[in-house]
Every structure is written in C-alpha cells, then in structure tokens.
Design a protein around this motif. Sequence first.
Motif: not given
Length: 64
Positions: A40-64
């Motif tokens: 359960g904790f592994g699934e939550v941590a992996t999901f949170a890491g994926a969300l952080f990674g997606i947010d990072y990708t979009y921020r890099q594309k927008r140039g923030r």
Amino acid sequence: MNLNMQLITAAVLSIGGLILLFCGVFIAPQGQIHESLLIGFGEVATFAGALFGIDYTYRQKRGR
C-alpha cells in the motif's frame, strides 16, 4: 519548490515505492511489517512520485 528538488523528490518517491512493492511481494513476512502495508505505501509513494514528475515536466515545457 525548486525544480531540481522537485525532480529529486519525484525520483526518490518513485524508486522507493517500487522497492517497497517488490519487498512486499517477494520477501517472506518476518512478523514486523505486514506485506499489505508495504504494498500500500509503495503504491502511494510511486503515485506521488509520478505526479511530481508530471508536474516537473509541464513546468519545464512552460518555462517556469
């Protein structure tokens, strides 16, 4: 949050979550931590890491 710190946090959460998922499945229970808790904790941590990674990708594309 600094973008480099966000990327590091995403990577650590994702890798840590995957390690916990494998531990919960392949390591025999020793009476200390139940396998469902590790999974359960592994699934939550992996999901949170994926969300952080997606947010990072979009921020890099927008140039923030």
